[in-house]
Write an enzyme that holds these catalytic residues in place. Structure first.
Site, mmCIF file in Angstrom:
data_model
loop_
_atom_site.group_PDB
_atom_site.id
_atom_site.type_symbol
_atom_site.label_atom_id
_atom_site.label_comp_id
_atom_site.label_asym_id
_atom_site.label_seq_id
_atom_site.Cartn_x
_atom_site.Cartn_y
_atom_site.Cartn_z
ATOM 1 N N ARG A 182 1.606 -12.778 -0.657
ATOM 2 C CA ARG A 182 0.991 -11.451 -0.838
ATOM 3 C C ARG A 182 -0.134 -11.762 -1.789
ATOM 4 N NH1 ARG A 182 2.322 -7.876 -6.141
ATOM 5 N NH2 ARG A 182 0.736 -6.152 -5.488
ATOM 6 N N ARG B 76 -0.002 3.597 -17.172
ATOM 7 C CA ARG B 76 -1.787 4.035 -17.002
ATOM 8 C C ARG B 76 -1.839 5.283 -16.815
ATOM 9 N NH1 ARG B 76 -1.615 0.143 -11.573
ATOM 10 N NH2 ARG B 76 0.402 -0.957 -12.557
ATOM 11 N N GLU C 115 7.631 -4.073 1.406
ATOM 12 C CA GLU C 115 6.273 -4.913 1.856
ATOM 13 C C GLU C 115 6.801 -6.332 2.305
ATOM 14 O OE1 GLU C 115 3.874 -3.288 -2.155
ATOM 15 O OE2 GLU C 115 5.895 -3.027 -2.093
ATOM 16 N N HIS D 152 -1.654 -1.060 -3.137
ATOM 17 C CA HIS D 152 -0.574 -0.574 -2.396
ATOM 18 C C HIS D 152 -0.627 -0.719 -0.721
ATOM 19 C CE1 HIS D 152 0.615 1.285 -6.237
ATOM 20 N NE2 HIS D 152 1.244 0.221 -6.302
ATOM 21 N N ASN E 222 5.419 -14.026 -3.432
ATOM 22 C CA ASN E 222 4.532 -13.164 -4.266
ATOM 23 C C ASN E 222 4.692 -13.675 -5.437
ATOM 24 O OD1 ASN E 222 3.393 -11.371 -5.726
ATOM 25 N ND2 ASN E 222 4.918 -9.631 -5.107
#
Ligand code: ADP
Length: 409
Positions: free
Chosen positions: A91, A241, A385, A180, A7
């Site tokens: 990823r 956020r 993941e 996601h 990643n």
């Protein structure tokens, strides 16, 4: 087969080496501060003390070489030679409308990922640096890419289109993509397995609640709608956020506060959410602690946060005309029984009955937190993941090898 999962960020690179015969992690680690003079490589092997190495790593090719050196290190390594790495999985955040599933990398795939740089300017270029760095170090090893957006490519246009001039969609592909996806995909499969029911028979909402957070309506195993949009800013309230807000807030704030567009963009991404409302922190543990000490802003932030998750679950139950399973995952979803309780409290109209004891039990395993008679099953599923990336890579490489062996020479 050993699969290395990468990643790559702009100044960091995470890795995990999997032995796919047992799906176990042989080693994992992180290179931080790439491009700075004192980069740090942290390497972990289960049951052994963590190794930390500080050196100058100016770009990703060197970072990958350092990782390979560590994996084959006489003392700290887990393999004898890099030949024991048979595949690498990456990823990639944005696959646009081009990629509906994971793929093996070739020249064309790289070209298409480059075309998507505009949609994910902070992420995709960094992923590409990771891909090229692996290619340079391991030129003969097949690589695959797994996209955060791919799982959501099954959404119907009613879910993914914005009600703005269609020319913007046609010209610039402005639409909901969702993120996601690897996590929503993994936890929905795991939830169905846990329940012993076919995924295709279920109406599910998965809630990935970490620093970034999103809910996905998963209808019969496929993403039907999701809360994040063209970027990961839309939807739920998050650590920093804002999530959903009236778009008119943007020009209004620019005018009233004499800010630039970039400043407002930065405010919505980095200085909003839990951090802004609580005035304490973007980290849920600290917000909960402040709330428990009587901080009213922290309480408000926590309640708004939970309320918005509940609203999305309710909306998605309506969108799918029913709901069988809710899944909580990621840092907050897996660990905060308080948050899960607050979200579920308002969902009793669906026949949901939370089991307090099950909800509070500490476990790293997939588990049910509702009563046996609850009409909706609520599960906590630890996300993974990296494992899904390793599985997809393994499957694609095996498929390619089989196709090759079946081709008459
Ligand atoms: P990221 O999106 O960066 O991968 P994570 O999934 O690791 O984020 O989630 C990080 C969030 O999880 C932080 O807000 C952190 O406070 C929260 N978290 C971790 N453990 C707990 C806990 N025991 N209780 C409440 N929140 C927790």
């Amino acid at each position: 087969m050993n699969v290395l999962v990468i990643n790559a960020g702009s100044s960091s690179l995470k890795y995990q080496l999997y032995d796919m015969s047992t799906e176990s992690v042989l080693a994992k680690g992180l290179v931080e501060r790439i491009g700075m003079d004192s980069s740090i490589l942290t390497h972990e092997v289960e049951g052994q003390p963590e190794v930390r190495e500080v050196s100058e790593i100016l770009e990703h090719t060197t970072a990958v070489r350092k990782v390979l050196d560590m994996l084959t290190h006489r003392k700290f390594g887990v393999i004898d030679s890099v030949d024991e790495i048979q595949a690498v999985g990456h990823r990639v955040v944005h696959g646009g409308e081009t990629f509906r599933e994971s793929v093996l990398i070739d020249a064309n795939v790289k070209l298409e990922i480059r075309k998507l740089f505009d949609l994910a300017p902070l992420h995709n270029p960094a992923h590409m640096m990771g891909i090229v760095a692996v290619e340079t170090n391991l030129p003969d090893v097949p690589q695959a890419v797994v996209f955060d957006t791919a799982f959501h490519q099954t959404m119907p246009p009613t879910s993914y289109l914005y009600a703005i001039p269609m020319v913007l969609y046609r010209k610039h592909k402005i639409r909901r993509y969702g993120f996601h996806g690897t996590s929503h995909d993994y936890v929905s499969q795991t939830a169905a397995e846990f329940l012993g029911r076919p995924l295709e028979s279920l109406k599910m909402v998965s809630c990935h609640i970490g620093n970034g957070a999103s809910c996905t309506a998963i209808l019969h195993g496929k993403s039907y709608d999701t809360s994040m949009g063209m970027t990961p800013l839309e939807g739920l309230m998050m650590g920093t956020r804002s999530g959903d807000l009236d778009p008119a807030v943007v020009p209004f704030t620019i005018n009233k506060e004499d800010l630039t567009l970039n400043e407002v963009n930065s405010m919505l991404n980095k200085h909003s959410g839990l951090l802004a409302v609580s005035g304490v922190s973007s980290d849920m543990r600290e917000v909960v602690q402040a709330m428990n000490e009587g901080n009213e802003s922290a309480r408000l932030a926590f309640e708004m946060y939970a309320y918005r998750i509940r609203k999305y679950i309710g909306a998605y139950a309506a969108a799918m005309n029913g709901l069988d399973v809710i899944v909580f995952t990621a840092g907050i979803g897996e660990n905060s029984d308080l948050l899960r309780k607050k979200v579920c409290e308002g969902l009793t109209f669906l026949g949901l009955e939370l089991d307090e004891e099950r909800n509070q039990a500490r476990s790293k395993q997939t588990r049910r937190i509702t009563t046996d008679s609850s009409k909706v099953d609520v599960l906590v599923v630890p996300t993974n993941e990296e494992l899904l990336i390793a599985r997809d890579t393994y499957r694609l490489v095996q498929k390619a090898a089989m196709a090759k062996s079946e081709t008459p020479s």
